[in-house]
Enzyme design. Structure first.
Site, PDB file in Angstrom:
ATOM      1  N   TYR A   1     -39.027  55.220  35.301  1.00 56.66           N
ATOM      2  CA  TYR A   1     -40.459  55.038  35.041  1.00 56.66           C
ATOM      3  C   TYR A   1     -40.717  54.427  33.668  1.00 56.66           C
ATOM      4  CZ  TYR A   1     -41.522  57.104  39.471  1.00 56.66           C
ATOM      5  OH  TYR A   1     -41.613  57.294  40.816  1.00 56.66           O
ATOM      6  N   HIS A  14     -51.648  57.536  44.314  1.00 60.82           N
ATOM      7  CA  HIS A  14     -50.272  57.908  43.939  1.00 60.82           C
ATOM      8  C   HIS A  14     -50.100  58.030  42.425  1.00 60.82           C
ATOM      9  CE1 HIS A  14     -48.539  56.399  48.058  1.00 60.82           C
ATOM     10  NE2 HIS A  14     -49.159  57.559  48.151  1.00 60.82           N
ATOM     11  N   CYS A  27     -48.288  67.076  32.150  1.00 64.85           N
ATOM     12  CA  CYS A  27     -47.483  68.160  31.571  1.00 64.85           C
ATOM     13  C   CYS A  27     -47.200  69.212  32.642  1.00 64.85           C
ATOM     14  CB  CYS A  27     -48.207  68.778  30.376  1.00 64.85           C
ATOM     15  SG  CYS A  27     -47.278  70.144  29.672  1.00 64.85           S
ATOM     16  N   CYS A  34     -45.908  67.716  24.617  1.00 63.32           N
ATOM     17  CA  CYS A  34     -47.244  67.483  25.176  1.00 63.32           C
ATOM     18  C   CYS A  34     -48.254  67.598  24.033  1.00 63.32           C
ATOM     19  CB  CYS A  34     -47.524  68.531  26.258  1.00 63.32           C
ATOM     20  SG  CYS A  34     -49.245  68.542  26.815  1.00 63.32           S
ATOM     21  N   GLY A  89     -51.379  44.185  51.320  1.00 62.16           N
ATOM     22  CA  GLY A  89     -50.070  44.267  50.669  1.00 62.16           C
ATOM     23  C   GLY A  89     -49.381  45.607  50.737  1.00 62.16           C
ATOM     24  N   ASN A 147     -51.647  40.691  54.599  1.00 60.99           N
ATOM     25  CA  ASN A 147     -50.289  41.019  54.155  1.00 60.99           C
ATOM     26  C   ASN A 147     -49.398  39.791  54.298  1.00 60.99           C
ATOM     27  OD1 ASN A 147     -48.834  43.375  53.157  1.00 60.99           O
ATOM     28  ND2 ASN A 147     -47.498  43.147  54.927  1.00 60.99           N
ATOM     29  N   LEU A 148     -48.342  39.766  53.509  1.00 59.33           N
ATOM     30  CA  LEU A 148     -47.432  38.614  53.550  1.00 59.33           C
ATOM     31  C   LEU A 148     -46.893  38.395  54.957  1.00 59.33           C
ATOM     32  CD1 LEU A 148     -46.116  36.472  51.759  1.00 59.33           C
ATOM     33  CD2 LEU A 148     -44.218  38.053  51.370  1.00 59.33           C
TER      34      LEU A 148
HETATM   35  C1  BJW Z   1     -47.086  40.970  50.077  1.00 65.01           C
HETATM   36  C2  BJW Z   1     -46.665  40.112  49.105  1.00 65.01           C
HETATM   37  C3  BJW Z   1     -47.593  39.179  48.689  1.00 65.01           C
HETATM   38  C4  BJW Z   1     -45.021  41.334  49.505  1.00 65.01           C
HETATM   39  N1  BJW Z   1     -48.777  39.184  49.253  1.00 65.01           N
HETATM   40  N2  BJW Z   1     -48.235  41.007  50.669  1.00 65.01           N
HETATM   41  C5  BJW Z   1     -41.946  61.751  58.623  1.00 65.01           C
HETATM   42  C6  BJW Z   1     -42.959  61.129  59.332  1.00 65.01           C
HETATM   43  C7  BJW Z   1     -44.213  60.888  58.742  1.00 65.01           C
HETATM   44  C8  BJW Z   1     -44.460  61.266  57.413  1.00 65.01           C
HETATM   45  C9  BJW Z   1     -43.438  61.885  56.728  1.00 65.01           C
HETATM   46  C10 BJW Z   1     -42.205  62.130  57.329  1.00 65.01           C
HETATM   47  N3  BJW Z   1     -41.410  62.738  56.408  1.00 65.01           N
HETATM   48  C11 BJW Z   1     -42.105  62.884  55.264  1.00 65.01           C
HETATM   49  C12 BJW Z   1     -43.339  62.362  55.444  1.00 65.01           C
HETATM   50  C13 BJW Z   1     -44.426  62.282  54.427  1.00 65.01           C
HETATM   51  C14 BJW Z   1     -44.061  61.285  53.326  1.00 65.01           C
HETATM   52  C15 BJW Z   1     -43.735  59.949  53.961  1.00 65.01           C
HETATM   53  O1  BJW Z   1     -44.623  59.169  54.307  1.00 65.01           O
HETATM   54  N4  BJW Z   1     -42.453  59.611  54.074  1.00 65.01           N
HETATM   55  C16 BJW Z   1     -42.060  58.342  54.678  1.00 65.01           C
HETATM   56  C17 BJW Z   1     -40.763  57.878  54.052  1.00 65.01           C
HETATM   57  C18 BJW Z   1     -41.988  58.517  56.190  1.00 65.01           C
HETATM   58  N5  BJW Z   1     -45.232  61.178  52.466  1.00 65.01           N
HETATM   59  C19 BJW Z   1     -45.410  62.018  51.455  1.00 65.01           C
HETATM   60  O2  BJW Z   1     -44.584  62.846  51.128  1.00 65.01           O
HETATM   61  C20 BJW Z   1     -46.727  61.896  50.721  1.00 65.01           C
HETATM   62  N6  BJW Z   1     -47.334  63.163  50.618  1.00 65.01           N
HETATM   63  C21 BJW Z   1     -47.778  63.827  51.716  1.00 65.01           C
HETATM   64  O3  BJW Z   1     -47.680  63.372  52.847  1.00 65.01           O
HETATM   65  O4  BJW Z   1     -48.363  65.025  51.402  1.00 65.01           O
HETATM   66  C22 BJW Z   1     -48.864  65.826  52.492  1.00 65.01           C
HETATM   67  C23 BJW Z   1     -50.358  65.739  52.547  1.00 65.01           C
HETATM   68  C24 BJW Z   1     -50.976  64.530  52.743  1.00 65.01           C
HETATM   69  C25 BJW Z   1     -52.363  64.441  52.813  1.00 65.01           C
HETATM   70  C26 BJW Z   1     -53.128  65.581  52.699  1.00 65.01           C
HETATM   71  C27 BJW Z   1     -52.510  66.816  52.493  1.00 65.01           C
HETATM   72  C28 BJW Z   1     -51.116  66.886  52.424  1.00 65.01           C
HETATM   73  C29 BJW Z   1     -46.528  61.373  49.303  1.00 65.01           C
HETATM   74  C30 BJW Z   1     -46.067  59.960  49.297  1.00 65.01           C
HETATM   75  C31 BJW Z   1     -45.789  59.512  47.870  1.00 65.01           C
HETATM   76  C32 BJW Z   1     -45.247  58.089  47.819  1.00 65.01           C
HETATM   77  N7  BJW Z   1     -44.856  57.797  46.479  1.00 65.01           N
HETATM   78  C33 BJW Z   1     -44.389  56.455  46.170  1.00 65.01           C
HETATM   79  C34 BJW Z   1     -43.904  56.480  44.712  1.00 65.01           C
HETATM   80  C35 BJW Z   1     -45.122  56.614  43.781  1.00 65.01           C
HETATM   81  C36 BJW Z   1     -44.776  56.411  42.374  1.00 65.01           C
HETATM   82  C37 BJW Z   1     -44.065  55.109  42.156  1.00 65.01           C
HETATM   83  O5  BJW Z   1     -44.672  54.030  42.281  1.00 65.01           O
HETATM   84  O6  BJW Z   1     -42.877  55.190  41.827  1.00 65.01           O
HETATM   85  O7  BJW Z   1     -45.455  55.511  46.321  1.00 65.01           O
HETATM   86  S1  BJW Z   1     -43.125  55.818  47.272  1.00 65.01           S
HETATM   87  C38 BJW Z   1     -43.693  54.157  47.232  1.00 65.01           C
HETATM   88  O8  BJW Z   1     -44.138  53.757  48.567  1.00 65.01           O
HETATM   89  C39 BJW Z   1     -44.942  54.166  46.351  1.00 65.01           C
HETATM   90  C40 BJW Z   1     -45.861  53.261  47.112  1.00 65.01           C
HETATM   91  O9  BJW Z   1     -47.188  53.495  46.714  1.00 65.01           O
HETATM   92  C41 BJW Z   1     -45.560  53.624  48.546  1.00 65.01           C
HETATM   93  C42 BJW Z   1     -45.989  52.592  49.540  1.00 65.01           C
HETATM   94  O10 BJW Z   1     -45.326  51.383  49.343  1.00 65.01           O
HETATM   95  P1  BJW Z   1     -46.110  50.022  49.562  1.00 65.01           P
HETATM   96  O11 BJW Z   1     -47.156  49.860  48.547  1.00 65.01           O
HETATM   97  O12 BJW Z   1     -46.516  49.901  50.975  1.00 65.01           O
HETATM   98  O13 BJW Z   1     -44.954  48.950  49.195  1.00 65.01           O
HETATM   99  P2  BJW Z   1     -43.808  48.347  50.127  1.00 65.01           P
HETATM  100  O14 BJW Z   1     -42.782  47.763  49.247  1.00 65.01           O
HETATM  101  O15 BJW Z   1     -43.359  49.319  51.132  1.00 65.01           O
HETATM  102  O16 BJW Z   1     -44.538  47.173  50.940  1.00 65.01           O
HETATM  103  C43 BJW Z   1     -45.033  46.017  50.282  1.00 65.01           C
HETATM  104  C44 BJW Z   1     -45.748  45.164  51.327  1.00 65.01           C
HETATM  105  O17 BJW Z   1     -46.313  44.063  50.649  1.00 65.01           O
HETATM  106  C45 BJW Z   1     -44.806  44.596  52.415  1.00 65.01           C
HETATM  107  O18 BJW Z   1     -45.418  44.752  53.692  1.00 65.01           O
HETATM  108  C46 BJW Z   1     -44.708  43.121  52.064  1.00 65.01           C
HETATM  109  O19 BJW Z   1     -44.597  42.269  53.210  1.00 65.01           O
HETATM  110  C47 BJW Z   1     -46.013  42.890  51.365  1.00 65.01           C
HETATM  111  N8  BJW Z   1     -45.962  41.830  50.370  1.00 65.01           N
HETATM  112  N9  BJW Z   1     -45.319  40.441  48.797  1.00 65.01           N
HETATM  113  C48 BJW Z   1     -49.097  40.083  50.224  1.00 65.01           C
HETATM  114  N10 BJW Z   1     -47.261  38.291  47.745  1.00 65.01           N
END
Ligand code: BJW
Length: 228
Positions: free
Chosen positions: A48, A101, A109, A128, A167, A193-194
């Site tokens: 980070y 997120h 903290c 902190c 995206g 989306n891309l």
């Molecule tokens: C372009 C482009 C250009 C490229 N133009 N487009 C089994 C089944 C279902 C769910 C779960 C499961 N097991 C566990 C879960 C839940 C879990 C989960 O979803 N896991 C999956 C792996 C299945 N989720 C959680 O644990 C979440 N919490 C939760 O569910 O709590 C319970 C609850 C919910 C609601 C109410 C009450 C309780 C928490 C999830 C936290 C995710 N954290 C991260 C890290 C954050 C900090 C950090 O940044 O380091 O968040 S992981 C990472 O993925 C980050 C992102 O925000 C997140 C999503 O990624 P994103 O943004 O979609 O990026 P990419 O790379 O995946 O995609 C990019 C896209 O852009 C692509 O499509 C490209 O084509 C496109 N692109 N260039 C336009 N130029």
């Protein structure tokens, strides 16, 4: 409106799941969990810290700026929720951004649970400024943690007449489920989306190409309709 890593890609911020699926040599699933932090806090802090430092070297792109323009006209009628922890929406002119997120430029903290704006490194475990404990972690939501402000997000999805996803791969819940929820509540749904995301077939309409081109064009279309 929901944004993900793809909107910042053209600013030079790597996405999580494109190319080799590695973020500076790490799979996001290996560093973005509370368990990873407990096991290897220095590795996670360095991950980070590197991203926080890199943020100072990038600029918002035309997609962020177009959403800033859209907010200028729509005001409270636009609800922008981002999965991104960067500040490029704010620097692109958006004033009301819901960071579900968390935010890279804040530290949380683990002792007093309060947040502090943070631009430096955390790897040396500084005290902190609020309670003095050396328990600061990035204020980001890891797998297994609950995203910020879910009640507000669900309320806005129920109210929406249009849901736009920009995206994001649709690989991570709960954000990946927003399209279905908004659609069931009566919103029209649009993907920009891309390439087709995992849930592309769930949208009423999908447009594929770089966000820096698609988003300004779509905003011009919307503002043409609003201002006509
Ligand atoms: C372009 C482009 C250009 C490229 N133009 N487009 C089994 C089944 C279902 C769910 C779960 C499961 N097991 C566990 C879960 C839940 C879990 C989960 O979803 N896991 C999956 C792996 C299945 N989720 C959680 O644990 C979440 N919490 C939760 O569910 O709590 C319970 C609850 C919910 C609601 C109410 C009450 C309780 C928490 C999830 C936290 C995710 N954290 C991260 C890290 C954050 C900090 C950090 O940044 O380091 O968040 S992981 C990472 O993925 C980050 C992102 O925000 C997140 C999503 O990624 P994103 O943004 O979609 O990026 P990419 O790379 O995946 O995609 C990019 C896209 O852009 C692509 O499509 C490209 O084509 C496109 N692109 N260039 C336009 N130029």
């Amino acid at each position: 409106m929901l944004t993900g890593a793809g909107i910042s890609a053209e600013s030079g911020v790597p996405t999580f799941r494109d190319a080799d699926g590695l973020w500076e040599g790490h799979h996001v699933e290996d560093v973005a969990t509370p368990e990873a932090y407990d096991r290897q806090p220095v590795v996670v802090q360095r991950f980070y810290d590197a991203r926080r430092a890199a943020l100072a070297t990038v600029e918002p792109n035309p997609a962020h700026q177009a959403l800033g323009r859209l907010e200028d006209v729509l005001g409270d009628d636009l609800f922008l929720v981002t999965q991104n922890i960067d500040d490029l929406h704010e620097r692109g002119g958006s004033h009301h951004v819901h960071h579900m997120h968390g935010e890279l430029l804040q530290a949380l903290c683990r002792a007093c649970e309060r947040r502090t704006p943070w631009t430096g490194d955390l790897v040396d475990f500084p005290a902190c400024p609020r309670c003095g404990h050396t328990e600061l972690r990035p204020d980001v939501v890891w797998f297994g943690e609950v995203p910020y402000g879910m009640d507000r997000i669900m309320l806005e999805l129920r109210r929406a007449d249009l849901f736009v996803s920009i995206g994001t791969s649709g690989a991570v819940y709960p954000a990946a489920g927003f399209v279905q929820y908004a659609g069931q509540q009566g919103a029209r749904t649009l993907e920009l989306n891309l390439m087709p995301s995992e849930g592309s077939h769930l949208f009423d309409e999908a447009r594929h190409g770089p966000a820096g081109v698609l988003v300004p064009a779509w905003v011009d279309e919307v503002l043409g309709g609003v201002q006509a």
